[in-house]
Design a protein around this motif. Structure first.
Motif, short mmCIF file in Angstrom:
data_model
loop_
_atom_site.label_atom_id
_atom_site.label_comp_id
_atom_site.label_asym_id
_atom_site.label_seq_id
_atom_site.Cartn_x
_atom_site.Cartn_y
_atom_site.Cartn_z
N TYR A 107 67.08 -24.45 -57.00
CA TYR A 107 66.74 -24.60 -58.31
C TYR A 107 67.70 -25.14 -59.24
N TYR A 108 68.95 -24.70 -59.19
CA TYR A 108 70.21 -25.04 -59.98
C TYR A 108 70.44 -26.35 -59.79
N PRO A 109 70.45 -27.25 -58.60
CA PRO A 109 70.80 -28.40 -58.37
C PRO A 109 69.90 -29.73 -59.14
N GLU A 110 68.52 -28.95 -59.35
CA GLU A 110 67.33 -30.05 -59.68
C GLU A 110 66.84 -29.78 -61.13
N GLU A 111 66.92 -28.35 -61.57
CA GLU A 111 66.61 -28.19 -62.89
C GLU A 111 67.47 -28.97 -63.87
N THR B 173 68.20 -28.98 -67.16
CA THR B 173 69.24 -28.27 -68.04
C THR B 173 70.50 -28.21 -67.17
N CYS B 174 70.15 -27.50 -66.13
CA CYS B 174 71.32 -26.95 -64.87
C CYS B 174 72.20 -28.21 -64.55
N SER B 175 71.29 -29.24 -63.94
CA SER B 175 71.70 -30.36 -63.56
C SER B 175 72.39 -31.23 -64.34
N SER B 176 71.99 -31.29 -65.61
CA SER B 176 72.73 -32.04 -66.57
C SER B 176 73.97 -31.50 -67.17
N LEU B 177 74.29 -30.30 -67.01
CA LEU B 177 75.44 -29.70 -67.42
C LEU B 177 76.29 -29.50 -66.13
N ASN B 178 75.56 -29.71 -64.88
CA ASN B 178 76.41 -29.60 -63.65
C ASN B 178 76.74 -28.30 -63.66
N CYS C 137 82.93 -19.47 -68.96
CA CYS C 137 82.56 -20.79 -68.80
C CYS C 137 81.91 -21.44 -69.96
N GLU C 138 82.43 -22.59 -70.17
CA GLU C 138 81.85 -23.32 -71.48
C GLU C 138 80.23 -23.80 -71.02
N LYS C 139 80.08 -24.19 -69.79
CA LYS C 139 78.72 -24.76 -69.55
C LYS C 139 77.76 -23.62 -69.34
N THR C 140 78.04 -22.44 -68.85
CA THR C 140 77.12 -21.54 -68.85
C THR C 140 76.83 -20.80 -70.06
N LYS C 141 77.91 -20.90 -71.03
CA LYS C 141 77.78 -20.62 -72.45
C LYS C 141 76.88 -21.22 -73.04
N LYS C 142 76.74 -22.75 -73.11
CA LYS C 142 75.84 -23.60 -73.65
C LYS C 142 74.38 -23.43 -73.13
N LEU C 143 74.45 -23.18 -71.82
CA LEU C 143 73.08 -22.86 -71.14
C LEU C 143 72.41 -21.68 -71.76
#
Length: 278
Positions: free
Chosen positions: A66-70, A72-77, A134-140
């Motif tokens: 899921y995370y590597p290909e979805e 929004t998640c892949s865009s934020l790495n 984590c800033e990436k997780t916060k944005k998500l």
């Protein structure tokens, strides 16, 4: 022309219109007139409700598929972490999650994590985001809160609970076999059977959107990724084409559609039997 075929055609042409017995016999005697029914192959997979003992396996597959290909998640790495895992487990604890298993070895090959959402959930999501380092997780998480709030279904429809198909994923080696469609179809039926007045899905990818349309769900909102901006007015998500935005789909009469589907399924064998007899 064969003498036998010519003789049969002559007989048919000479049949009075009310008498169709000989015509039916002629149709049965030549394979060109026979409709061959497609034999449905038995699927090697079953879709069942997830048990508590399977939560860790679901999370593991989610990390891989899921995370590597979805988008929004892949865009934020995004790297899977305890905050996101806990969020998924909390959703699974409602008991609405379905898993696809291999019939022969019982291994989980995919899942659809379903949950209920209420008017106060976006506020709770934002509070959780503020505690994350984590800033990436916060944005998500902030984006999830924005998505949940966007169509404002609770106020528009006068309800307090919405059934949401949250995460859908299938192991890479078991894709292109209709498992995602089957998981979402069964999840939609589960929402109707559980008594929810509204079934919702936020399609963050075009593939999920296509499945929602196949299931007869209506698009109620669309949020292009290029319109969701950060403080510098830059798009937060920049997924590759053809992923262009999130489409929010709903079914506001799941019980009605489920009853109609069951009625159609129950009458289909009778129609088939009638066709065979004629």
């Amino acid at each position: 022309m064969s003498p036998i075929l010519g003789h049969s055609i002559f007989k048919i042409l000479s049949i009075p219109k009310p008498n169709r017995t000989l015509l039916n016999e002629f149709k049965r005697s030549f394979s060109i007139f026979k409709k061959k029914e497609k034999v449905k192959e038995a699927s090697p997979y079953i879709v069942v409700r997830a048990s508590k003992e399977e939560y860790n396996d679901i999370i593991r597959i989610m990390h891989e598929s899921y995370y590597p290909e979805e988008p929004t998640c892949s865009s934020l790495n995004i790297t899977p972490n305890a905050v996101l895992d806990q969020r998924a487990i909390k959703a699974m604890e409602e008991g609405l999650t379905l898993v696809a298993k291999c019939k022969y070895n019982g291994c989980i090959v995919g899942a659809c994590i379903n949950e209920s959402t209420s008017p106060w959930d976006p506020d709770m999501e934002e509070k959780l985001a503020c505690t994350v380092k984590c800033e990436k997780t916060k944005k998500l998480l902030m984006f999830y809160a924005y998505l949940t709030r966007a169509p404002d279904l609770w106020r528009c429809l006068g309800i307090q609970k919405v059934y949401e198909m949250g995460y859908v994923f299938v192991n890479r080696t078991h894709r292109k076999k209709g498992l995602a469609l089957k998981l979402m179809e069964e999840s939609k039926s589960l929402g109707a059977d559980a008594g929810f007045a509204v079934v919702r899905c936020d399609a963050t990818s075009i593939y999920t959107a296509k499945i929602c349309e196949k299931l007869g769900m209506q698009k109620v909102a669309e949020i292009p990724y290029c319109t969701y901006l950060d403080q510098n007015l830059e798009p937060i998500f920049k997924p590759p084409w053809p992923q262009e935005g999130v489409k929010i789909y709903c079914d506001c009469s799941p019980q009605f559609h489920e009853v109609n589907k069951k009625l159609k399924a129950s009458t289909e064998p009778k129609r088939r039997k009638k066709n065979i007899e004629t």
